[in-house]
Design a protein around this motif. Structure first.
Motif, PDB file in Angstrom:
ATOM      1  N   GLN A   1       0.849  -1.193   0.108  1.00  0.00           N
ATOM      2  CA  GLN A   1      -0.033  -0.145  -0.099  1.00  0.00           C
ATOM      3  C   GLN A   1       0.839   1.147   0.027  1.00  0.00           C
ATOM      4  OE1 GLN A   1      -2.674   0.578   3.217  1.00  0.00           O
ATOM      5  NE2 GLN A   1      -4.358   1.361   1.852  1.00  0.00           N
TER       6      GLN A   1
ATOM      7  N   GLY B   1      -1.635   7.233  -2.475  1.00  0.00           N
ATOM      8  CA  GLY B   1      -1.840   7.601  -3.891  1.00  0.00           C
ATOM      9  C   GLY B   1      -2.258   6.386  -4.781  1.00  0.00           C
ATOM     10  N   LEU B   2      -1.893   5.294  -4.345  1.00  0.00           N
ATOM     11  CA  LEU B   2      -1.869   4.050  -5.287  1.00  0.00           C
ATOM     12  C   LEU B   2      -2.662   3.069  -4.770  1.00  0.00           C
ATOM     13  CD1 LEU B   2       1.850   3.767  -6.613  1.00  0.00           C
ATOM     14  CD2 LEU B   2       0.085   4.742  -7.658  1.00  0.00           C
ATOM     15  N   GLY B   3      -3.078   3.222  -3.317  1.00  0.00           N
ATOM     16  CA  GLY B   3      -3.978   2.266  -2.812  1.00  0.00           C
ATOM     17  C   GLY B   3      -3.340   0.913  -2.444  1.00  0.00           C
ATOM     18  N   LEU B   4      -4.317   0.047  -2.228  1.00  0.00           N
ATOM     19  CA  LEU B   4      -3.834  -1.540  -2.066  1.00  0.00           C
ATOM     20  C   LEU B   4      -3.435  -1.995  -3.346  1.00  0.00           C
ATOM     21  CD1 LEU B   4      -6.543  -2.797   0.440  1.00  0.00           C
ATOM     22  CD2 LEU B   4      -3.791  -2.853   0.838  1.00  0.00           C
TER      23      LEU B   4
ATOM     24  N   LEU C   1      -2.289  -5.819  -5.109  1.00  0.00           N
ATOM     25  CA  LEU C   1      -2.135  -7.255  -4.829  1.00  0.00           C
ATOM     26  C   LEU C   1      -0.805  -7.734  -5.453  1.00  0.00           C
ATOM     27  CD1 LEU C   1      -3.273  -9.635  -3.464  1.00  0.00           C
ATOM     28  CD2 LEU C   1      -4.447 -10.257  -5.939  1.00  0.00           C
TER      29      LEU C   1
ATOM     30  N   ASP D   1      -1.329  -8.070  -9.216  1.00  0.00           N
ATOM     31  CA  ASP D   1      -1.316  -6.967 -10.268  1.00  0.00           C
ATOM     32  C   ASP D   1       0.191  -6.592 -10.351  1.00  0.00           C
ATOM     33  OD1 ASP D   1      -4.146  -5.688  -8.965  1.00  0.00           O
ATOM     34  OD2 ASP D   1      -3.952  -6.930 -10.702  1.00  0.00           O
TER      35      ASP D   1
ATOM     36  N   MET E   1       4.411  -0.045   2.646  1.00  0.00           N
ATOM     37  CA  MET E   1       3.576  -0.905   3.734  1.00  0.00           C
ATOM     38  C   MET E   1       3.494  -2.150   3.404  1.00  0.00           C
ATOM     39  SD  MET E   1       2.070  -1.276   6.749  1.00  0.00           S
ATOM     40  CE  MET E   1       1.623   0.187   7.542  1.00  0.00           C
TER      41      MET E   1
ATOM     42  N   LEU F   1       0.902  -5.550   3.516  1.00  0.00           N
ATOM     43  CA  LEU F   1      -0.047  -5.981   4.186  1.00  0.00           C
ATOM     44  C   LEU F   1      -0.437  -7.438   3.750  1.00  0.00           C
ATOM     45  CD1 LEU F   1      -2.270  -2.975   4.112  1.00  0.00           C
ATOM     46  CD2 LEU F   1      -1.633  -3.888   6.151  1.00  0.00           C
TER      47      LEU F   1
ATOM     48  N   GLY G   1     -10.891   0.022  -4.668  1.00  0.00           N
ATOM     49  CA  GLY G   1     -10.763   1.539  -4.722  1.00  0.00           C
ATOM     50  C   GLY G   1      -9.570   2.221  -4.027  1.00  0.00           C
ATOM     51  N   LEU G   2      -9.243   3.313  -4.333  1.00  0.00           N
ATOM     52  CA  LEU G   2      -7.824   4.009  -3.864  1.00  0.00           C
ATOM     53  C   LEU G   2      -8.373   4.470  -2.381  1.00  0.00           C
ATOM     54  CD1 LEU G   2      -6.287   6.023  -6.652  1.00  0.00           C
ATOM     55  CD2 LEU G   2      -6.113   3.631  -6.080  1.00  0.00           C
TER      56      LEU G   2
END
Lengths: 113, 112
Positions: free
Chosen positions: A37, A40-43, A45, A59, A88, A90, B103-104
């Motif tokens: 994580q 600005g790029l989120g989670l 995979l 991904d 980070m 997770l 989503g972000l």
């Protein structure tokens, strides 16, 4: 209560080092996941596993590998850490039923110098 | 595509109501998750909607319209501790494909 634990909360490594991140879940879940994580790029995979010794690319698998020798444990390996792998990390697990919640570990904040 | 869209940031006042929207691609859709993530912590599950309509859980409710590819999370009687990021995730798992489409996140700031 589902418990997902990760081996370290904070980790500092040097470029080129091999890094192991361990994740253990105690609820007999079939599925396990590794995400990173970033702001600005989120989670995103990296890899997931739906059974022992099974793994599927997510991904962004480049630069990572995984190991699932036992059902409760899923390891993420950075073969040669690079600064762009500072993030980070997770881990999550879930039952193998559609719509089952993913339960997350506390995360490992990795800094690669 | 696999787009799932939600606003980046929202602000609201303590005691108020806020609605966080999420739109997603409808192909292969099974259901829609909402998670809460406080800064520096892991995401925690809030809700999972499969059927159209509103599901209420205390101060938090979640709505789904499958035909419109639209969901929202409704937070009532906002408290300072509700300041967090709210993630929606589309469940399109099938067979051995267990991936969720995330989503972000919407960063919600609750002000006194």
């Amino acid at each position: 209560d589902v418990k997902v634990t990760q081996s370290s909360r904070y980790l500092v490594k040097r470029t080129g080092e091999k890094v192991f991140l361990e994740c253990v879940q105690d609820m007999d879940h079939e599925n396990m996941f590794w995400y990173r994580q970033d702001p600005g790029l989120g989670l995103r995979l990296i890899y997931f596993s739906y059974d022992v010794k099974m793994k599927e690319k997510g991904d962004i698998p480049e630069g990572y590998s995984v190991s699932r020798e036992k059902k409760e444990r899923f390891s993420l390996i950075l073969e040669s850490a690079s600064t762009n792998q500072t993030s980070m990390y997770l881990c999550a697990s879930s039952l193998s039923v559609r719509g089952e919640t993913q339960y997350f570990g506390p995360g490992t904040r990795l800094l690669v110098l | 595509g696999q787009n799932i869209d939600q606003p980046t940031e929202m602000t609201a006042t303590e005691g108020a109501i806020v609605q966080i929207n999420c739109t997603y691609q409808t192909s292969g859709f099974n259901g829609l998750f909402w998670y809460q993530q406080h800064a520096g912590e892991a995401p925690t599950f809030l809700s999972y909607n499969v059927l159209d309509g509103l599901e209420e859980k205390g101060r938090f409710s979640s709505f789904l319209s499958r035909s419109k590819g639209y969901s929202y999370l409704l937070l009532k009687e906002l408290q300072m501790k509700d300041s967090a990021s709210y993630l929606c995730a589309s469940d399109r798992t099938a067979g051995n494909n267990r991936k969720l489409i995330w989503g972000l996140g919407t960063s919600l700031a609750v002000n006194p």
